[in-house]
Design a protein around this motif. Structure first.
Motif, PDB file in Angstrom:
ATOM      1  N   GLY A   8      46.821  19.764  -8.899  1.00 55.07           N
ATOM      2  CA  GLY A   8      46.322  21.000  -9.498  1.00 55.07           C
ATOM      3  C   GLY A   8      44.975  20.831 -10.158  1.00 55.07           C
ATOM      4  O   GLY A   8      44.123  21.721 -10.074  1.00 55.07           O
ATOM      5  N   TRP A   9      44.751  19.707 -10.827  1.00 54.21           N
ATOM      6  CA  TRP A   9      43.455  19.471 -11.466  1.00 54.21           C
ATOM      7  C   TRP A   9      42.311  19.586 -10.468  1.00 54.21           C
ATOM      8  O   TRP A   9      41.256  20.143 -10.778  1.00 54.21           O
ATOM      9  CB  TRP A   9      43.424  18.073 -12.085  1.00 54.21           C
ATOM     10  CG  TRP A   9      44.206  17.922 -13.342  1.00 54.21           C
ATOM     11  CD1 TRP A   9      44.722  18.918 -14.116  1.00 54.21           C
ATOM     12  CD2 TRP A   9      44.568  16.685 -13.981  1.00 54.21           C
ATOM     13  NE1 TRP A   9      45.387  18.391 -15.196  1.00 54.21           N
ATOM     14  CE2 TRP A   9      45.302  17.020 -15.144  1.00 54.21           C
ATOM     15  CE3 TRP A   9      44.348  15.358 -13.686  1.00 54.21           C
ATOM     16  CZ2 TRP A   9      45.808  16.065 -16.006  1.00 54.21           C
ATOM     17  CZ3 TRP A   9      44.854  14.389 -14.544  1.00 54.21           C
ATOM     18  CH2 TRP A   9      45.576  14.740 -15.691  1.00 54.21           C
ATOM     19  N   PHE A  10      42.523  19.050  -9.263  1.00 52.25           N
ATOM     20  CA  PHE A  10      41.453  18.996  -8.272  1.00 52.25           C
ATOM     21  C   PHE A  10      41.540  20.108  -7.226  1.00 52.25           C
ATOM     22  O   PHE A  10      40.814  20.085  -6.239  1.00 52.25           O
ATOM     23  CB  PHE A  10      41.444  17.627  -7.593  1.00 52.25           C
ATOM     24  CG  PHE A  10      41.000  16.522  -8.512  1.00 52.25           C
ATOM     25  CD1 PHE A  10      39.674  16.137  -8.582  1.00 52.25           C
ATOM     26  CD2 PHE A  10      41.910  15.883  -9.340  1.00 52.25           C
ATOM     27  CE1 PHE A  10      39.266  15.136  -9.447  1.00 52.25           C
ATOM     28  CE2 PHE A  10      41.512  14.879 -10.210  1.00 52.25           C
ATOM     29  CZ  PHE A  10      40.181  14.503 -10.263  1.00 52.25           C
ATOM     30  N   GLY A  11      42.414  21.078  -7.451  1.00 54.20           N
ATOM     31  CA  GLY A  11      42.522  22.195  -6.528  1.00 54.20           C
ATOM     32  C   GLY A  11      43.072  21.813  -5.171  1.00 54.20           C
ATOM     33  O   GLY A  11      42.737  22.412  -4.157  1.00 54.20           O
ATOM     34  N   LEU A  12      43.951  20.807  -5.131  1.00 53.71           N
ATOM     35  CA  LEU A  12      44.528  20.340  -3.876  1.00 53.71           C
ATOM     36  C   LEU A  12      45.838  21.050  -3.578  1.00 53.71           C
ATOM     37  O   LEU A  12      46.568  21.452  -4.492  1.00 53.71           O
ATOM     38  CB  LEU A  12      44.782  18.835  -3.948  1.00 53.71           C
ATOM     39  CG  LEU A  12      43.545  17.951  -4.118  1.00 53.71           C
ATOM     40  CD1 LEU A  12      43.961  16.544  -4.542  1.00 53.71           C
ATOM     41  CD2 LEU A  12      42.748  17.905  -2.825  1.00 53.71           C
ATOM     42  N   SER A  13      46.144  21.203  -2.320  1.00 52.02           N
ATOM     43  CA  SER A  13      47.409  21.799  -1.914  1.00 52.02           C
ATOM     44  C   SER A  13      48.561  20.889  -2.306  1.00 52.02           C
ATOM     45  O   SER A  13      48.405  19.663  -2.382  1.00 52.02           O
ATOM     46  CB  SER A  13      47.424  22.033  -0.408  1.00 52.02           C
ATOM     47  OG  SER A  13      46.379  22.895  -0.011  1.00 52.02           O
ATOM     48  N   ALA A  14      49.724  21.485  -2.540  1.00 57.69           N
ATOM     49  CA  ALA A  14      50.902  20.705  -2.912  1.00 57.69           C
ATOM     50  C   ALA A  14      51.214  19.662  -1.839  1.00 57.69           C
ATOM     51  O   ALA A  14      51.206  19.963  -0.645  1.00 57.69           O
ATOM     52  CB  ALA A  14      52.098  21.630  -3.112  1.00 57.69           C
ATOM     53  N   GLY A  15      51.472  18.438  -2.275  1.00 55.31           N
ATOM     54  CA  GLY A  15      51.793  17.358  -1.351  1.00 55.31           C
ATOM     55  C   GLY A  15      50.596  16.614  -0.798  1.00 55.31           C
ATOM     56  O   GLY A  15      50.758  15.657  -0.026  1.00 55.31           O
ATOM     57  N   SER A  16      49.388  16.999  -1.194  1.00 56.16           N
ATOM     58  CA  SER A  16      48.186  16.379  -0.621  1.00 56.16           C
ATOM     59  C   SER A  16      48.083  14.893  -0.932  1.00 56.16           C
ATOM     60  O   SER A  16      47.557  14.118  -0.120  1.00 56.16           O
ATOM     61  CB  SER A  16      46.931  17.096  -1.137  1.00 56.16           C
ATOM     62  OG  SER A  16      46.829  18.394  -0.614  1.00 56.16           O
TER      63      SER A  16
END
Length: 453
Positions: A163-171
């Motif tokens: 979430g901090w880096f705006g990544l999709s869940a599971g990335s």
């Protein structure tokens, strides 16, 4: 007892589990990898047990493979450390600066200081644990939990860092690609690219910096912040590494990498990653929740439904149909982005500008291109759920006549949710999308969106 019988007994008495992964910041060669099982005491506090495997060295491609003693259950903490023989491939364009030494060119090996370390953790049933700066932060965050490195704390910490880096869940569970050899990859998802570029940003902060001499200093500063508060400083205080600085560096690296690849497909995905990082920078102040240990990512993740569209058009919500014409789903959002990146349709995304002291250039979406984004359907018309495993991919159709969309692009990856369509001639272009499932069914097209070129 025969020799073969003796071997069979030995294997039965000493069960084990193979654990594999990759150490990427960029590629780390001859890094020393060890693993500990994570066990709970009588109070339910999880901590590393004694070493469960002999140390191994990472290969030239950063991969490692070790065997843990014991059953294939529970979780393990995997650690990488460096010594005089360890090398890391510079994954920062155009170079990696080194204090007191000559800069190392992109794609060339560089030494690591003895303080360098990476950690990651995973469920032994999955048998894959990657080691990157982002997983390192997640383990540090999980250690703040009242239950230590419990499965729940680690899973939550991985999601928080995403979430901090705006990544999709599971990335963070994806295999991070080698940014220096992108043209050699058969295929790579935008999510995996985004992870590798976020990791490269840690080293990019060292370039031309009087404050940080090595990547170890950057990592140690960030882990100190997390250990103390459960957060990373948002915009910076002149002392600590700022989350905004990392996201800004990731956006810049996404742009710089586009000049290093010949593949138009990979170049297109790099444009998508650049766009995501720019949008993340704009909304980064919304990352933190009131708690000092949790992160709210209600607006910060790479949510494909929160796109922008060309001036004058409306955000449309399409419906997909199965092969019989019955409605399959009604939650496929299709949006197109104009070159300026300005939000025209207000759908809740915060597009306020960041402080003037921390600015990021908009991604260089070509003037003759449209960036499309969508959300995969979750249910069928009859109410049955539609899992990602049942989606074979998508088909984007487009053209200059909304009643005759005569061009198409097929996407054979259900995880893809963005596409850059380029080399469009002047005029108004119309776009729609359909979902393809693994049984061969094709949905009806979504409603049409358009962009003026």
């Amino acid at each position: 007892m025969t020799a073969s019988e003796s071997n069979a007994v030995t294997q039965t008495q000493e069960p084990g589990v193979e654990v594999a992964g990759a150490a990427m910041k960029g590629v780390i060669q001859k890094g020393i990898v060890t693993a500990n099982r994570l066990l709970a005491d009588k109070d339910g506090y999880y901590a590393p047990d004694r070493l469960a495997a002999k140390p191994v060295l990472t290969a030239d491609d950063g991969s490692y493979d070790l065997r843990l003693r014991g059953k294939a259950d529970g979780w393990a903490l995997v650690t990488l450390e460096a010594d005089g023989a360890t090398r890391m491939i510079c994954d920062v364009v155009p170079r990696c600066d080194q204090a007191g030494a000559e800069a190392v060119a992109f794609g060339q090996p560089m030494s690591l200081d003895s303080q360098f370390s990476l950690r990651g953790a995973g469920d032994l049933t999955t048998e894959t644990v990657h080691l990157t700066p982002l997983t390192h932060l997640a383990v540090t965050l999980a250690e703040r939990s009242a239950n230590g490195l419990s499965p729940e704390a680690l899973s939550g910490a991985y999601q928080t860092v995403e979430g901090w880096f705006g990544l999709s869940a599971g990335s963070l569970r994806l295999a991070p690609p080698d940014l220096t050899r992108l043209d050699n990859l058969g295929s790579v998802s935008a999510d995996a690219l985004q992870v590798s570029i976020a990791n490269a940003a840690f080293l990019a902060l060292v370039n031309d910096s009087a404050q940080w001499s090595t990547i170890s200093e950057v990592l140690n500063n960030m882990t100190s912040q997390i250990a103390a508060t459960g957060q990373i400083d948002i915009m910076g205080d002149g002392i600590n590494v700022a989350l905004a600085d990392l996201v800004s560096a990731a956006a810049l690296q996404s742009s710089e990498l586009q000049a290093t690849v010949e593949s138009s497909v990979i170049s297109q995905k790099l444009v998508v990653v650049e766009y995501r990082n720019v949008q993340r920078f704009k909304t980064i102040a919304d990352v933190y929740a009131d708690s000092d240990t949790a992160v709210a990512d209600s607006e910060g993740s790479a949510d494909s439904s929160e796109g922008t569209i060309d001036s004058g058009s409306d955000t449309t919500t399409g419906t997909t149909q199965d092969g019989t014409g019955e409605q399959v789903a009604d939650n496929t959002d299709t949006t197109a982005t104009d070159n300026s990146g300005d939000t025209v349709a207000d759908n809740g995304t915060d597009t306020s500008e960041p402080p003037a002291t921390d600015t990021v250039q908009e991604p260089a979406i070509p003037a003759d291109a449209a960036l499309l984004s969508w959300t995969a359907p979750l249910t069928r018309e009859n109410g049955e759920s539609l899992s990602m495993g049942e989606i074979a991919g998508f088909e984007v159709v487009y053209g200059t006549n909304p009643d005759s969309l005569d061009q198409s692009l097929a996407i054979g990856d259900a995880s893809v949710d963005e596409l850059l369509v380029d080399e469009l001639t002047a005029g108004t272009w119309y776009f729609a999308i359909r979902t393809l499932d693994t049984d061969g069914n094709r949905s009806r097209l979504s409603e049409v969106v358009y962009k003026q070129i």
